[in-house]
Scaffold this motif. Structure first.
Motif, PDB file in Angstrom:
ATOM      1  N   ALA A   1       0.830  -1.212   0.000  1.00  0.00           N
ATOM      2  CA  ALA A   1       0.000   0.000   0.000  1.00  0.00           C
ATOM      3  C   ALA A   1       0.861   1.258   0.000  1.00  0.00           C
ATOM      4  N   ILE A   2       1.914   1.261   0.801  1.00  0.00           N
ATOM      5  CA  ILE A   2       2.798   2.435   0.847  1.00  0.00           C
ATOM      6  C   ILE A   2       3.494   2.626  -0.497  1.00  0.00           C
ATOM      7  N   GLY A   3       3.916   1.523  -1.109  1.00  0.00           N
ATOM      8  CA  GLY A   3       4.561   1.620  -2.415  1.00  0.00           C
ATOM      9  C   GLY A   3       3.643   2.208  -3.474  1.00  0.00           C
ATOM     10  N   ILE A   4       2.394   1.797  -3.461  1.00  0.00           N
ATOM     11  CA  ILE A   4       1.434   2.326  -4.437  1.00  0.00           C
ATOM     12  C   ILE A   4       1.150   3.797  -4.168  1.00  0.00           C
ATOM     13  N   VAL A   5       0.995   4.150  -2.901  1.00  0.00           N
ATOM     14  CA  VAL A   5       0.695   5.544  -2.544  1.00  0.00           C
ATOM     15  C   VAL A   5       1.838   6.477  -2.929  1.00  0.00           C
ATOM     16  N   LEU A   6       3.064   6.028  -2.843  1.00  0.00           N
ATOM     17  CA  LEU A   6       4.196   6.897  -3.157  1.00  0.00           C
ATOM     18  C   LEU A   6       4.522   6.948  -4.647  1.00  0.00           C
TER      19      LEU A   6
ATOM     20  N   GLY B   1       8.108  11.055 -13.575  1.00  0.00           N
ATOM     21  CA  GLY B   1       8.375   9.840 -14.328  1.00  0.00           C
ATOM     22  C   GLY B   1       8.936   8.729 -13.480  1.00  0.00           C
ATOM     23  N   GLY B   2       9.507   7.767 -14.158  1.00  0.00           N
ATOM     24  CA  GLY B   2      10.037   6.595 -13.488  1.00  0.00           C
ATOM     25  C   GLY B   2      11.240   6.883 -12.615  1.00  0.00           C
ATOM     26  N   ARG B   3      12.013   7.892 -12.976  1.00  0.00           N
ATOM     27  CA  ARG B   3      13.210   8.199 -12.174  1.00  0.00           C
ATOM     28  C   ARG B   3      12.850   8.611 -10.756  1.00  0.00           C
ATOM     29  N   LEU B   4      11.838   9.450 -10.622  1.00  0.00           N
ATOM     30  CA  LEU B   4      11.421   9.877  -9.286  1.00  0.00           C
ATOM     31  C   LEU B   4      10.889   8.692  -8.490  1.00  0.00           C
ATOM     32  N   ALA B   5      10.116   7.850  -9.133  1.00  0.00           N
ATOM     33  CA  ALA B   5       9.570   6.673  -8.462  1.00  0.00           C
ATOM     34  C   ALA B   5      10.684   5.740  -8.007  1.00  0.00           C
TER      35      ALA B   5
ATOM     36  N   LEU C   1      11.259   4.841  -3.684  1.00  0.00           N
ATOM     37  CA  LEU C   1      11.111   3.544  -3.024  1.00  0.00           C
ATOM     38  C   LEU C   1      12.324   3.140  -2.189  1.00  0.00           C
ATOM     39  N   PRO C   2      13.553   3.247  -2.690  1.00  0.00           N
ATOM     40  CA  PRO C   2      14.691   2.897  -1.828  1.00  0.00           C
ATOM     41  C   PRO C   2      14.829   3.838  -0.626  1.00  0.00           C
ATOM     42  N   ALA C   3      14.489   5.103  -0.815  1.00  0.00           N
ATOM     43  CA  ALA C   3      14.574   6.044   0.304  1.00  0.00           C
ATOM     44  C   ALA C   3      13.605   5.652   1.417  1.00  0.00           C
ATOM     45  N   VAL C   4      12.406   5.262   1.049  1.00  0.00           N
ATOM     46  CA  VAL C   4      11.424   4.839   2.048  1.00  0.00           C
ATOM     47  C   VAL C   4      11.846   3.523   2.696  1.00  0.00           C
ATOM     48  N   ALA C   5      12.428   2.624   1.910  1.00  0.00           N
ATOM     49  CA  ALA C   5      12.885   1.347   2.463  1.00  0.00           C
ATOM     50  C   ALA C   5      13.983   1.560   3.506  1.00  0.00           C
ATOM     51  N   VAL C   6      14.927   2.444   3.208  1.00  0.00           N
ATOM     52  CA  VAL C   6      16.007   2.732   4.167  1.00  0.00           C
ATOM     53  C   VAL C   6      15.443   3.397   5.413  1.00  0.00           C
ATOM     54  N   ALA C   7      14.542   4.349   5.238  1.00  0.00           N
ATOM     55  CA  ALA C   7      13.944   5.024   6.398  1.00  0.00           C
ATOM     56  C   ALA C   7      13.157   4.034   7.255  1.00  0.00           C
TER      57      ALA C   7
END
Length: 67
Positions: free
Chosen positions: A22-27, A37-41, A45-51
């Protein structure tokens, strides 16, 4: 995990997977629609995973402390 409730572990894992999805879809969805685009996405995701991994570090008590 409680030994008398073996289903608890599976349920917790299932809830964590669902929350992560759900968090991945929301972000990612707003990142794709704002023109990033895809670069921002791919950067979000890795930034949220590390946090997330840093916020949960040390949250579970050691096995010796539970007994």
């Amino acid at each position: 995990m409680p030994k008398d409730a073996p289903g608890t572990g599976g349920s917790l894992i299932g809830m964590a997977r669902g929350l992560g999805t759900a968090i991945g879809i929301v972000l990612v969805t707003p990142a794709l629609h704002t023109g990033g685009g895809g670069r921002l996405a791919v950067l979000i995701l890795p930034a949220v995973a590390v946090a997330g991994s840093r916020s949960g570090a040390g949250a579970a008590p050691a096995a010796a402390e539970r007994e």
